[in-house]
Design an enzyme around this catalytic site. Structure first.
Site, PDB file in Angstrom:
ATOM      1  N   ASP A  19       0.721  -0.713  -0.048  1.00 55.60           N
ATOM      2  CA  ASP A  19      -0.304   0.300   0.080  1.00 55.60           C
ATOM      3  C   ASP A  19       1.052   0.963   0.225  1.00 55.60           C
ATOM      4  O   ASP A  19       0.267   2.111  -0.126  1.00 55.60           O
ATOM      5  CB  ASP A  19      -1.129   0.387   1.316  1.00 55.60           C
ATOM      6  CG  ASP A  19      -1.800  -0.934   1.391  1.00 55.60           C
ATOM      7  OD1 ASP A  19      -2.188  -1.277   0.090  1.00 55.60           O
ATOM      8  OD2 ASP A  19      -2.218  -1.830   1.933  1.00 55.60           O
TER       9      ASP A  19
ATOM     10  N   ARG B  49      -1.836   4.858   8.685  1.00 54.24           N
ATOM     11  CA  ARG B  49      -1.279   4.546   8.206  1.00 54.24           C
ATOM     12  C   ARG B  49       0.113   4.871   7.020  1.00 54.24           C
ATOM     13  O   ARG B  49       1.274   4.460   6.513  1.00 54.24           O
ATOM     14  CB  ARG B  49      -1.486   3.295   7.348  1.00 54.24           C
ATOM     15  CG  ARG B  49      -2.649   2.482   8.111  1.00 54.24           C
ATOM     16  CD  ARG B  49      -2.634   1.110   6.599  1.00 54.24           C
ATOM     17  NE  ARG B  49      -1.116   0.868   6.689  1.00 54.24           N
ATOM     18  CZ  ARG B  49      -1.777  -0.629   5.000  1.00 54.24           C
ATOM     19  NH1 ARG B  49      -2.266  -0.432   4.532  1.00 54.24           N
ATOM     20  NH2 ARG B  49      -0.283  -0.932   4.542  1.00 54.24           N
TER      21      ARG B  49
ATOM     22  N   ARG C 254     -10.045   4.233   0.538  1.00 53.29           N
ATOM     23  CA  ARG C 254      -8.939   4.580   0.580  1.00 53.29           C
ATOM     24  C   ARG C 254      -8.983   5.308  -0.204  1.00 53.29           C
ATOM     25  O   ARG C 254      -7.448   6.205  -0.643  1.00 53.29           O
ATOM     26  CB  ARG C 254      -7.920   3.622   0.587  1.00 53.29           C
ATOM     27  CG  ARG C 254      -8.502   2.462   1.295  1.00 53.29           C
ATOM     28  CD  ARG C 254      -8.085   2.854   3.093  1.00 53.29           C
ATOM     29  NE  ARG C 254      -8.742   2.085   3.943  1.00 53.29           N
ATOM     30  CZ  ARG C 254      -7.690   0.496   4.621  1.00 53.29           C
ATOM     31  NH1 ARG C 254      -6.211   0.449   4.323  1.00 53.29           N
ATOM     32  NH2 ARG C 254      -8.330   0.288   5.171  1.00 53.29           N
TER      33      ARG C 254
ATOM     34  N   HIS D 269      -9.553  -2.956  -1.974  1.00 51.87           N
ATOM     35  CA  HIS D 269      -9.164  -2.393  -3.008  1.00 51.87           C
ATOM     36  C   HIS D 269      -9.548  -3.191  -3.929  1.00 51.87           C
ATOM     37  O   HIS D 269     -10.273  -4.534  -4.322  1.00 51.87           O
ATOM     38  CB  HIS D 269      -7.766  -2.744  -2.808  1.00 51.87           C
ATOM     39  CG  HIS D 269      -6.886  -2.577  -1.224  1.00 51.87           C
ATOM     40  ND1 HIS D 269      -6.626  -2.838  -0.181  1.00 51.87           N
ATOM     41  CD2 HIS D 269      -7.253  -0.459  -1.283  1.00 51.87           C
ATOM     42  CE1 HIS D 269      -5.619  -1.914   0.354  1.00 51.87           C
ATOM     43  NE2 HIS D 269      -5.593  -0.555   0.190  1.00 51.87           N
TER      44      HIS D 269
ATOM     45  N   CYS E  39      -0.765  -8.267  -1.044  1.00 53.42           N
ATOM     46  CA  CYS E  39      -0.806  -6.686   0.038  1.00 53.42           C
ATOM     47  C   CYS E  39       1.074  -6.964   0.332  1.00 53.42           C
ATOM     48  O   CYS E  39       1.584  -6.326   1.264  1.00 53.42           O
ATOM     49  CB  CYS E  39      -1.278  -6.713   1.171  1.00 53.42           C
ATOM     50  SG  CYS E  39      -3.146  -7.451   0.328  1.00 53.42           S
TER      51      CYS E  39
END
Ligand code: CIR
Length: 257
Positions: free
Chosen positions: A67, A86, A131, A161, A248
């Site tokens: 990410d 994050r 996101r 996602h 990920c």
């Protein structure tokens, strides 16, 4: 030319991870770490030189390095993750990438998670999700177009996602969950649908001609096998409880030096 994979050790605080579509379940940290180590071994077996980043103990989701950056052959884009918790994950990834690529940075009000970015040749698909937003797509388009890339936005509904809903499983084949995106956007590729009973099955990690793929989706795996796609199975059941999947946990790119 070397394939490089950046990974990051599982945080002690993984149990406090962000969750969007799943209820919190208790995570076995030891097992999560063992499974993650096997995933890293799998990357090595498939020929990647793995760069192991140390744990960020206070960042529960830092294991999901995907990410934090989009790495193209010409340049890397450091993201601005959609979850505020994050945002500090990017610094050490940017420092790790600096010897390999020039860096661009997504800036406010843009937000972007690497899990929303699917690169297929010169086409870059960016998920509009909880996101990642239109401002980030605009920044990608403006700054990446000079390298010859086309940037397409894709509405994402019902999953975290874009890459929860679609990933590549060969140079010209995508694996899709048509419930979460408009699959017609990908109809100029070969398309394999997930088995409808396995909603999370669209996330595979293509390394060379092999797909690192969770053992939890046997029916979709069977479809892949029938279409001649070779699978390297991994068990990431504990990280799946944190809404993570196989793409990920690494940032994979080519080092031509
Ligand atoms: C999060 O919500 O950010 C993490 N718990 C899961 C991130 C998974 N990342 C990915 O699919 N690229």
């Amino acid at each position: 030319m070397t394939q490089v994979a950046i990974t990051r050790a599982v945080s002690a605080s993984l149990g406090q991870c962000e969750l969007t579509h799943q209820a919190r379940q208790s995570i076995d940290l030891d097992l999560a770490r063992k499974q993650h180590t096997k995933y890293e071994a799998c990357l090595e077996r498939l020929g990647c030189k793995v760069i192991y980043l140390p744990e960020l103990p206070n960042h529960p989701d830092a294991v999901f390095v995907e990410d934090t950056a989009i790495i193209l052959d010409e340049i890397a884009v450091i993201t601005r993750p959609g979850a505020i918790s994050r945002r500090e994950e990017i610094e050490s990834v940017a420092a790790t990438l600096l010897p390999f690529r020039g860096l661009l940075q997504i800036e406010a009000p843009g937000t972007l998670d690497g899990g929303d970015v699917l690169v297929i040749g010169k086409d870059i698909y960016v998920g509009l999700s909880s996101r990642s937003n239109k401002q980030a797509v605009g920044q990608m388009r403006a700054r990446i177009a000079p390298f010859g890339y086309r940037v397409h936005s894709v509405e994402v509904h019902g999953c975290l996602h874009l890459k929860s809903a679609v990933t590549t499983v060969s140079a010209n084949t995508v694996l899709v969950n048509p419930s979460w995106i408009d699959a017609h956007l990908f109809e100029h590729y070969e398309v394999i649908d997930i088995h409808p009973s396995e909603a999370f099955a669209a996330n595979g990690l293509l390394i060379g001609e092999t797909v690192i793929y969770p053992i939890t989706f046997p029916r979709t795996a069977e479809q892949l096998d029938k279409r001649g796609i070779r699978i390297e199975p991994v068990d990431l059941s504990e990280l799946a409880k944190a809404e993570g999947a196989v793409t990920c946990c690494s940032l994979v790119f080519t080092d031509s030096n």
